[in-house]
Design a protein around this motif. Structure first.
Motif, PDB file in Angstrom:
ATOM      1  N   THR A 179       0.839  -1.204   0.000  1.00  0.00           N
ATOM      2  CA  THR A 179       0.000   0.000   0.000  1.00  0.00           C
ATOM      3  C   THR A 179       0.872   1.251   0.000  1.00  0.00           C
ATOM      4  O   THR A 179       0.583   2.221  -0.709  1.00  0.00           O
ATOM      5  CB  THR A 179      -0.950  -0.003   1.215  1.00  0.00           C
ATOM      6  N   ALA A 180       1.947   1.244   0.784  1.00  0.00           N
ATOM      7  CA  ALA A 180       2.859   2.399   0.827  1.00  0.00           C
ATOM      8  C   ALA A 180       3.476   2.654  -0.547  1.00  0.00           C
ATOM      9  O   ALA A 180       3.621   3.803  -0.960  1.00  0.00           O
ATOM     10  CB  ALA A 180       3.945   2.171   1.874  1.00  0.00           C
ATOM     11  N   LYS A 181       3.812   1.605  -1.275  1.00  0.00           N
ATOM     12  CA  LYS A 181       4.367   1.778  -2.624  1.00  0.00           C
ATOM     13  C   LYS A 181       3.356   2.436  -3.556  1.00  0.00           C
ATOM     14  O   LYS A 181       3.702   3.318  -4.334  1.00  0.00           O
ATOM     15  CB  LYS A 181       4.802   0.424  -3.195  1.00  0.00           C
ATOM     16  N   ARG A 182       2.106   2.009  -3.471  1.00  0.00           N
ATOM     17  CA  ARG A 182       1.069   2.615  -4.306  1.00  0.00           C
ATOM     18  C   ARG A 182       0.875   4.095  -3.952  1.00  0.00           C
ATOM     19  O   ARG A 182       0.745   4.952  -4.824  1.00  0.00           O
ATOM     20  CB  ARG A 182      -0.256   1.853  -4.160  1.00  0.00           C
ATOM     21  N   ILE A 183       0.879   4.402  -2.656  1.00  0.00           N
ATOM     22  CA  ILE A 183       0.697   5.790  -2.210  1.00  0.00           C
ATOM     23  C   ILE A 183       1.886   6.647  -2.627  1.00  0.00           C
ATOM     24  O   ILE A 183       1.717   7.789  -3.048  1.00  0.00           O
ATOM     25  CB  ILE A 183       0.470   5.844  -0.684  1.00  0.00           C
ATOM     26  N   TYR A 184       3.078   6.103  -2.537  1.00  0.00           N
ATOM     27  CA  TYR A 184       4.294   6.829  -2.933  1.00  0.00           C
ATOM     28  C   TYR A 184       4.179   7.286  -4.387  1.00  0.00           C
ATOM     29  O   TYR A 184       4.504   8.427  -4.722  1.00  0.00           O
ATOM     30  CB  TYR A 184       5.515   5.928  -2.736  1.00  0.00           C
ATOM     31  N   THR A 185       3.667   6.417  -5.236  1.00  0.00           N
ATOM     32  CA  THR A 185       3.455   6.746  -6.645  1.00  0.00           C
ATOM     33  C   THR A 185       2.304   7.734  -6.803  1.00  0.00           C
ATOM     34  O   THR A 185       2.389   8.696  -7.564  1.00  0.00           O
ATOM     35  CB  THR A 185       3.161   5.466  -7.447  1.00  0.00           C
ATOM     36  N   ARG A 186       1.241   7.515  -6.060  1.00  0.00           N
ATOM     37  CA  ARG A 186       0.030   8.347  -6.167  1.00  0.00           C
ATOM     38  C   ARG A 186       0.300   9.796  -5.756  1.00  0.00           C
ATOM     39  O   ARG A 186      -0.276  10.724  -6.338  1.00  0.00           O
ATOM     40  CB  ARG A 186      -1.066   7.741  -5.292  1.00  0.00           C
ATOM     41  N   LEU A 187       1.153  10.014  -4.763  1.00  0.00           N
ATOM     42  CA  LEU A 187       1.410  11.377  -4.269  1.00  0.00           C
ATOM     43  C   LEU A 187       1.890  12.309  -5.373  1.00  0.00           C
ATOM     44  O   LEU A 187       1.495  13.477  -5.420  1.00  0.00           O
ATOM     45  CB  LEU A 187       2.426  11.353  -3.128  1.00  0.00           C
ATOM     46  N   SER A 188       2.728  11.821  -6.254  1.00  0.00           N
ATOM     47  CA  SER A 188       3.253  12.686  -7.319  1.00  0.00           C
ATOM     48  C   SER A 188       2.177  13.051  -8.335  1.00  0.00           C
ATOM     49  O   SER A 188       2.335  14.007  -9.087  1.00  0.00           O
ATOM     50  CB  SER A 188       4.424  12.005  -8.023  1.00  0.00           C
ATOM     51  N   GLN A 189       1.077  12.314  -8.352  1.00  0.00           N
ATOM     52  CA  GLN A 189       0.001  12.575  -9.307  1.00  0.00           C
ATOM     53  C   GLN A 189      -1.023  13.577  -8.768  1.00  0.00           C
ATOM     54  O   GLN A 189      -1.855  14.071  -9.523  1.00  0.00           O
ATOM     55  CB  GLN A 189      -0.713  11.268  -9.663  1.00  0.00           C
ATOM     56  N   LEU A 190      -0.962  13.861  -7.470  1.00  0.00           N
ATOM     57  CA  LEU A 190      -1.906  14.813  -6.889  1.00  0.00           C
ATOM     58  C   LEU A 190      -1.499  16.231  -7.278  1.00  0.00           C
ATOM     59  O   LEU A 190      -0.312  16.546  -7.405  1.00  0.00           O
ATOM     60  CB  LEU A 190      -1.968  14.649  -5.377  1.00  0.00           C
ATOM     61  N   SER A 191      -2.479  17.111  -7.399  1.00  0.00           N
ATOM     62  CA  SER A 191      -2.236  18.422  -8.012  1.00  0.00           C
ATOM     63  C   SER A 191      -1.494  19.431  -7.138  1.00  0.00           C
ATOM     64  O   SER A 191      -0.814  20.298  -7.656  1.00  0.00           O
ATOM     65  CB  SER A 191      -3.550  19.025  -8.474  1.00  0.00           C
ATOM     66  N   GLY A 192      -1.617  19.375  -5.843  1.00  0.00           N
ATOM     67  CA  GLY A 192      -0.968  20.407  -5.028  1.00  0.00           C
ATOM     68  C   GLY A 192      -0.581  19.899  -3.658  1.00  0.00           C
ATOM     69  O   GLY A 192      -0.970  18.809  -3.232  1.00  0.00           O
ATOM     70  N   ASP A 193       0.189  20.722  -2.947  1.00  0.00           N
ATOM     71  CA  ASP A 193       0.671  20.335  -1.619  1.00  0.00           C
ATOM     72  C   ASP A 193      -0.470  20.134  -0.625  1.00  0.00           C
ATOM     73  O   ASP A 193      -0.426  19.221   0.197  1.00  0.00           O
ATOM     74  CB  ASP A 193       1.652  21.382  -1.093  1.00  0.00           C
ATOM     75  N   GLY A 194      -1.482  20.986  -0.675  1.00  0.00           N
ATOM     76  CA  GLY A 194      -2.621  20.843   0.225  1.00  0.00           C
ATOM     77  C   GLY A 194      -3.326  19.513   0.019  1.00  0.00           C
ATOM     78  O   GLY A 194      -3.695  18.838   0.982  1.00  0.00           O
ATOM     79  N   GLN A 195      -3.479  19.138  -1.235  1.00  0.00           N
ATOM     80  CA  GLN A 195      -4.132  17.874  -1.550  1.00  0.00           C
ATOM     81  C   GLN A 195      -3.262  16.693  -1.076  1.00  0.00           C
ATOM     82  O   GLN A 195      -3.780  15.700  -0.564  1.00  0.00           O
ATOM     83  CB  GLN A 195      -4.387  17.786  -3.051  1.00  0.00           C
ATOM     84  N   ARG A 196      -1.955  16.821  -1.212  1.00  0.00           N
ATOM     85  CA  ARG A 196      -1.047  15.762  -0.753  1.00  0.00           C
ATOM     86  C   ARG A 196      -1.126  15.592   0.767  1.00  0.00           C
ATOM     87  O   ARG A 196      -1.194  14.475   1.277  1.00  0.00           O
ATOM     88  CB  ARG A 196       0.384  16.076  -1.180  1.00  0.00           C
ATOM     89  N   MET A 197      -1.117  16.707   1.499  1.00  0.00           N
ATOM     90  CA  MET A 197      -1.183  16.628   2.963  1.00  0.00           C
ATOM     91  C   MET A 197      -2.522  16.048   3.419  1.00  0.00           C
ATOM     92  O   MET A 197      -2.571  15.224   4.332  1.00  0.00           O
ATOM     93  CB  MET A 197      -0.952  18.001   3.603  1.00  0.00           C
ATOM     94  N   THR A 198      -3.598  16.458   2.785  1.00  0.00           N
ATOM     95  CA  THR A 198      -4.914  15.923   3.129  1.00  0.00           C
ATOM     96  C   THR A 198      -4.940  14.417   2.901  1.00  0.00           C
ATOM     97  O   THR A 198      -5.453  13.663   3.729  1.00  0.00           O
ATOM     98  CB  THR A 198      -6.010  16.611   2.288  1.00  0.00           C
ATOM     99  N   TYR A 199      -4.364  13.990   1.797  1.00  0.00           N
ATOM    100  CA  TYR A 199      -4.298  12.558   1.477  1.00  0.00           C
ATOM    101  C   TYR A 199      -3.480  11.810   2.535  1.00  0.00           C
ATOM    102  O   TYR A 199      -3.900  10.757   3.025  1.00  0.00           O
ATOM    103  CB  TYR A 199      -3.687  12.396   0.083  1.00  0.00           C
TER     104      TYR A 199
END
Length: 178
Positions: A37-57
């Motif tokens: 799951t951590a590997k999938r999230i690590y990849t997913r984080l770079s696809q999110l549009s902004g820092d706020g969205q990354r922190m919320t995730y």
């Protein structure tokens, strides 16, 4: 009578196959699942549009997956890491990372609010007892009292906010840790 060399090879092969295909414990399966799951999230984080969205995730993921995510980020930077055998009952120690020949202890906290200064003090006390440096890495806000504990401690560094996102984006630890 069978050749003793062949017999020894067959016994060794049997032992290896039994070990290789043994039934995994629930803890081993959980660790494997959290790492995946951590590997999938690590990849997913770079696809999110902004820092706020990354922190919320990050604030919504499983706390144990967050631990694995941090260890994975250090691993991707080429650092040697050590995982704990267990996620709970770890005494406030969530892993270790070896940076430039020095072992740093890691405490990971996935919070949505401000971190408790008591948690920072407890981790600092653990570092003092063990005579090592440590990284308190979290997704919450760092209040003034927590900052004061960190600033008074030569062995403790807090990583949160932009520095946390930099770590997860693959930036070198030396770039954002000073």
């Amino acid at each position: 009578m069978a050749n003793p060399v062949v017999l020894a090879v067959l016994i060794a092969l049997s032992i290896f196959l039994l070990w290789r295909f043994r039934r995994q414990t629930a803890s081993e399966r959980r660790h494997r699942r959290y790492r995946a799951t951590a590997k999938r999230i690590y990849t997913r984080l770079s696809q999110l549009s902004g820092d706020g969205q990354r922190m919320t995730y990050l604030r919504k993921i499983n706390p144990y997956v967050f631990e694995e995510l941090l260890l994975l980020a250090f691993e991707h930077q080429g650092y040697s890491i050590q995982r704990n055998a267990s996620y709970s009952g770890d005494g406030g120690l969530d892993g270790r990372v070896h940076i430039n020949g020095e072992c740093w202890l890691i405490q990971a906290k996935r919070y949505s609010r401000a971190i408790a200064p008591a948690h920072v003090r407890d981790f600092d006390a653990l570092l003092t007892r063990m005579g090592q440096r440590g990284l308190f890495i979290h997704t919450g806000r760092t209040g003034q009292k927590s900052k004061e504990v960190s600033q008074a401690s030569p062995q403790l560094r807090i990583i949160s906010g932009q520095r946390l996102l930099a770590l997860l984006a693959g930036k070198s630890f030396e770039e954002f840790s000073s």
